[in-house]
Scaffold this active site. Structure first.
Site, PDB file in Angstrom:
ATOM      1  N   ARG A 232       0.857  -1.184   0.000  1.00  0.00           N
ATOM      2  CA  ARG A 232       0.000   0.000   0.000  1.00  0.00           C
ATOM      3  C   ARG A 232       0.893   1.234   0.000  1.00  0.00           C
ATOM      4  NH1 ARG A 232      -3.489  -2.659  -1.594  1.00  0.00           N
ATOM      5  NH2 ARG A 232      -5.557  -3.085  -0.768  1.00  0.00           N
ATOM      6  N   ASP A 256       4.208   0.017  -7.102  1.00  0.00           N
ATOM      7  CA  ASP A 256       2.926  -0.347  -7.733  1.00  0.00           C
ATOM      8  C   ASP A 256       1.775   0.383  -7.065  1.00  0.00           C
ATOM      9  OD1 ASP A 256       1.303  -1.888  -9.564  1.00  0.00           O
ATOM     10  OD2 ASP A 256       0.569  -2.937  -7.785  1.00  0.00           O
ATOM     11  N   GLU A 261      -3.410   7.513  -4.273  1.00  0.00           N
ATOM     12  CA  GLU A 261      -3.619   6.998  -5.638  1.00  0.00           C
ATOM     13  C   GLU A 261      -5.110   6.928  -5.992  1.00  0.00           C
ATOM     14  OE1 GLU A 261      -1.970   2.926  -4.994  1.00  0.00           O
ATOM     15  OE2 GLU A 261      -4.020   2.217  -5.351  1.00  0.00           O
ATOM     16  N   HIS A 293      -1.066   0.190  -9.561  1.00  0.00           N
ATOM     17  CA  HIS A 293      -1.808  -0.826  -8.801  1.00  0.00           C
ATOM     18  C   HIS A 293      -2.249  -1.955  -9.739  1.00  0.00           C
ATOM     19  CE1 HIS A 293      -3.951  -1.157  -4.693  1.00  0.00           C
ATOM     20  NE2 HIS A 293      -3.783  -2.368  -5.213  1.00  0.00           N
TER      21      HIS A 293
HETATM   22  P1  NAD Z   1      -1.306 -11.379   4.768  1.00  0.00           P
HETATM   23  O1  NAD Z   1      -2.235 -10.953   5.841  1.00  0.00           O
HETATM   24  O2  NAD Z   1      -1.309 -12.791   4.319  1.00  0.00           O
HETATM   25  O3  NAD Z   1       0.201 -11.005   5.164  1.00  0.00           O
HETATM   26  C1  NAD Z   1       0.564  -9.779   5.736  1.00  0.00           C
HETATM   27  C2  NAD Z   1       1.735 -10.040   6.654  1.00  0.00           C
HETATM   28  O4  NAD Z   1       2.210  -8.779   7.128  1.00  0.00           O
HETATM   29  C3  NAD Z   1       1.357 -10.884   7.879  1.00  0.00           C
HETATM   30  O5  NAD Z   1       2.247 -11.974   8.004  1.00  0.00           O
HETATM   31  C4  NAD Z   1       1.469  -9.911   9.039  1.00  0.00           C
HETATM   32  O6  NAD Z   1       1.891 -10.523  10.237  1.00  0.00           O
HETATM   33  C5  NAD Z   1       2.539  -8.963   8.486  1.00  0.00           C
HETATM   34  N1  NAD Z   1       2.597  -7.697   9.209  1.00  0.00           N
HETATM   35  C6  NAD Z   1       1.602  -7.035   9.848  1.00  0.00           C
HETATM   36  N2  NAD Z   1       2.086  -5.921  10.428  1.00  0.00           N
HETATM   37  C7  NAD Z   1       3.425  -5.897  10.154  1.00  0.00           C
HETATM   38  C8  NAD Z   1       4.475  -5.011  10.490  1.00  0.00           C
HETATM   39  N3  NAD Z   1       4.264  -3.927  11.247  1.00  0.00           N
HETATM   40  N4  NAD Z   1       5.707  -5.289  10.034  1.00  0.00           N
HETATM   41  C9  NAD Z   1       5.935  -6.399   9.294  1.00  0.00           C
HETATM   42  N5  NAD Z   1       4.986  -7.283   8.962  1.00  0.00           N
HETATM   43  C10 NAD Z   1       3.749  -7.029   9.382  1.00  0.00           C
HETATM   44  O7  NAD Z   1      -1.611 -10.388   3.536  1.00  0.00           O
HETATM   45  P2  NAD Z   1      -1.207 -10.607   2.015  1.00  0.00           P
HETATM   46  O8  NAD Z   1      -2.310 -11.293   1.298  1.00  0.00           O
HETATM   47  O9  NAD Z   1       0.178 -11.159   1.952  1.00  0.00           O
HETATM   48  O10 NAD Z   1      -1.224  -9.091   1.489  1.00  0.00           O
HETATM   49  C11 NAD Z   1      -0.330  -8.137   2.004  1.00  0.00           C
HETATM   50  C12 NAD Z   1      -0.739  -6.767   1.528  1.00  0.00           C
HETATM   51  O11 NAD Z   1      -0.476  -6.635   0.132  1.00  0.00           O
HETATM   52  C13 NAD Z   1      -2.235  -6.474   1.641  1.00  0.00           C
HETATM   53  O12 NAD Z   1      -2.595  -6.040   2.942  1.00  0.00           O
HETATM   54  C14 NAD Z   1      -2.468  -5.418   0.605  1.00  0.00           C
HETATM   55  O13 NAD Z   1      -2.372  -4.127   1.189  1.00  0.00           O
HETATM   56  C15 NAD Z   1      -1.308  -5.608  -0.376  1.00  0.00           C
HETATM   57  N6  NAD Z   1      -1.793  -6.012  -1.708  1.00  0.00           N
HETATM   58  C16 NAD Z   1      -1.455  -5.276  -2.789  1.00  0.00           C
HETATM   59  C17 NAD Z   1      -1.872  -5.677  -4.057  1.00  0.00           C
HETATM   60  C18 NAD Z   1      -1.500  -4.956  -5.321  1.00  0.00           C
HETATM   61  O14 NAD Z   1      -2.149  -5.175  -6.354  1.00  0.00           O
HETATM   62  N7  NAD Z   1      -0.491  -4.124  -5.310  1.00  0.00           N
HETATM   63  C19 NAD Z   1      -2.659  -6.813  -4.187  1.00  0.00           C
HETATM   64  C20 NAD Z   1      -2.966  -7.554  -3.045  1.00  0.00           C
HETATM   65  C21 NAD Z   1      -2.517  -7.150  -1.810  1.00  0.00           C
END
Ligand code: NAD
Length: 328
Positions: A232, A256, A261, A293
């Site tokens: 994000r 990305d 945005e 994105h």
């Molecule tokens: P997930 O919940 O499986 O994994 C997120 C991880 O981050 C978890 O293991 C959590 O413990 C960890 N985390 C939480 N707080 C943290 C911190 N302060 N420091 C380090 N790690 C921390 O989620 P995911 O499915 O892997 O997705 C992650 C993120 O990717 C989503 O929340 C979303 O914002 C982003 N995303 C972006 C796109 C894109 O198109 N660019 C698409 C999907 C997801």
């Protein structure tokens, strides 16, 4: 059962048809993002599905709750656009979608490779018929330490992808992922900052991760570090990143996602004067790749997003619970 789908994109159409029929859902599609202006359309719908560009802030949720909405299923992994305390106060439950993490993980690897191999420079020169190579020398993955921040579904898939390149992988997460014990060495956050040649962000946006990358944390990084963000935009203090690129502390970035945005990405603005100076500055840098994105956007992920969103709502209606519900 009846569902209203906001931000129903044309590219989701086939999947909506397929899963609505399979689950016996009568679907009302609203192409626009959920907002204060159109939240009234959900009146009478217990079940609503949205994307991350939708506004699910407290005032919008209040309109939904007054109209009878009880469950909101995000068709996205990130759900920071849902005001969770407001939803709980209003009795609206919500879920997210655990769609193919490889969509984003593959894209993250592409951005890492584009950064370390100076793809933007090479393509820009080619477009100008400048076929020189001096200044476009790259680096090899196997010689790099790559720091993964957030090793959940997407961070873990990114690590698995990167392991094929023989890079040294280090990770930081508030909850380390046991499935990665043979691939990733977990280190404290400051050590990850100090040791990484490339930092790839995969943590969710929360109060604790907003501006995780800021002037202070950038100071702790290696000179010449590369920052990649497929999570994000708000994880990075964009102004601090721009300054660090100007000072050559950060040698490249691939983004990305970007702060503010919403309303810009995923729309055609070609004849407009855009009010996003940081985007203009970043796009102008030869060592910064900005994508809009796009990381999630694969055939598999789109199908999964719609399927999980609708299944979550169907499960809520039929059993009173959804396996994808966010409870904490
Ligand atoms: P997930 O919940 O499986 O994994 C997120 C991880 O981050 C978890 O293991 C959590 O413990 C960890 N985390 C939480 N707080 C943290 C911190 N302060 N420091 C380090 N790690 C921390 O989620 P995911 O499915 O892997 O997705 C992650 C993120 O990717 C989503 O929340 C979303 O914002 C982003 N995303 C972006 C796109 C894109 O198109 N660019 C698409 C999907 C997801």
């Amino acid at each position: 059962m009846n569902v209203i789908a906001y931000a129903a994109r044309a590219y989701e159409s086939d999947a909506f048809d397929r899963f609505a029929e399979e689950l016996g859902i009568s679907l009302t599609r609203v192409p626009q993002n959920l907002s204060l202006d159109n939240a009234h359309l959900a009146k009478g719908f217990e079940c609503v599905t949205i994307l991350s560009a939708c506004d699910a802030s407290a005032p919008v949720l209040e309109i939904l709750a007054a109209g009878g909405t009880r469950f909101v299923a995000a068709r996205t992994a990130g759900y920071n656009n849902i005001d969770a305390p407001a939803a709980r106060r209003l009795g609206i439950r919500f879920s997210n979608a655990d769609y193919s993490p490889n969509s984003v993980a593959d894209f993250a690897v592409m951005l890492i490779l584009m950064s370390i191999r100076k793809a933007k420079t090479i393509i820009a020169r080619n477009n100008a018929q400048d076929y020189t190579i001096v200044g476009a020398q790259g680096r090899e993955m196997r010689n790099l330490t790559i720091g993964i921040v957030g090793t959940g579904r997407i961070g873990a898939a990114t690590a698995k992808n990167l392991s094929g390149f023989d890079a040294c992988l280090i990770g930081y997460d508030v909850v380390p992922n046991p499935a990665l014990k043979d691939l990733v060495t977990y280190v404290p956050f400051d050590e990850l900052l100090a040791e990484s040649d490339v930092i790839s962000l995969h943590a969710p946006l929360t109060a604790g991760t907003r501006h995780l990358i800021n002037a202070d944390t950038i100071k702790k990084m290696k000179d010449g570090v590369i920052v990649v963000n497929c999570a994000r935009g708000e994880l990075i203090d964009t102004e601090a990143l721009i300054e660090a690129i100007e000072e050559k502390k950060v040698s490249a970035a691939a983004l990305d996602v970007l702060e503010n945005e919403r309303g810009i990405f995923h729309a055609d603005h070609r004849d407009e004067i855009l009010k996003h100076r940081q985007l203009a500055i970043l796009r102008a840098f030869p060592n910064v790749v900005v994508t809009t994105h796009n990381a999630f956007f694969t055939d598999q992920a789109v199908c999964d997003m719609v399927e999980v969103g609708l299944r979550s709502l169907a499960s809520f209606v039929r059993t009173g619970a959804s396996p994808w519900e966010i409870k904490s």
